[in-house]
Design a protein around this motif. Sequence first.
Motif, PDB file in Angstrom:
ATOM      1  N   GLU A   1      36.936 -46.064 -56.598  1.00 24.54           N
ATOM      2  CA  GLU A   1      37.672 -46.153 -55.331  1.00 24.54           C
ATOM      3  C   GLU A   1      37.954 -47.593 -54.946  1.00 24.54           C
ATOM      4  O   GLU A   1      39.025 -47.902 -54.426  1.00 24.54           O
ATOM      5  CB  GLU A   1      36.907 -45.444 -54.227  1.00 24.54           C
TER       6      GLU A   1
ATOM      7  N   GLY B   1      41.648 -49.083 -54.534  1.00 24.32           N
ATOM      8  CA  GLY B   1      42.030 -49.768 -53.301  1.00 24.32           C
ATOM      9  C   GLY B   1      42.589 -51.153 -53.568  1.00 24.32           C
ATOM     10  O   GLY B   1      43.589 -51.560 -52.955  1.00 24.32           O
TER      11      GLY B   1
ATOM     12  N   SER C   1      46.071 -50.875 -54.915  1.00 24.70           N
ATOM     13  CA  SER C   1      47.002 -50.553 -53.836  1.00 24.70           C
ATOM     14  C   SER C   1      47.323 -51.793 -53.009  1.00 24.70           C
ATOM     15  O   SER C   1      48.488 -52.036 -52.664  1.00 24.70           O
ATOM     16  CB  SER C   1      46.408 -49.464 -52.943  1.00 24.70           C
TER      17      SER C   1
END
Length: 93
Positions: free
Chosen positions: A43, A47, A50
């Motif tokens: 994750e 992140g 992104s």
Amino acid sequence: MVLLAHELGLGYAALKKISKVLGIPALHLKAYQRHDKRVTVAEIERGLESLHRTREQVRQAYADVDPDVAELLREDAEAVINISVSFDGTWQK
């Protein structure tokens, strides 16, 4: 199951309860911790990817509308550019 618990913000105890309700064996605590660590790392990486994509899109958008920014980014792709950000701080009150 670990991903589900992680996404819902639940911990091992909640995962054990879910497993009990579903009638399936619960993971051992050590197995849960190993999987949770992998999920957390994935994750964080997702992140960061992104954020990187967003950063590049914002930089490109500013370069598209401002020739000075476009020139600056041609000279130095990692140059720091000033951007405008508007916000309404009153909604927090």
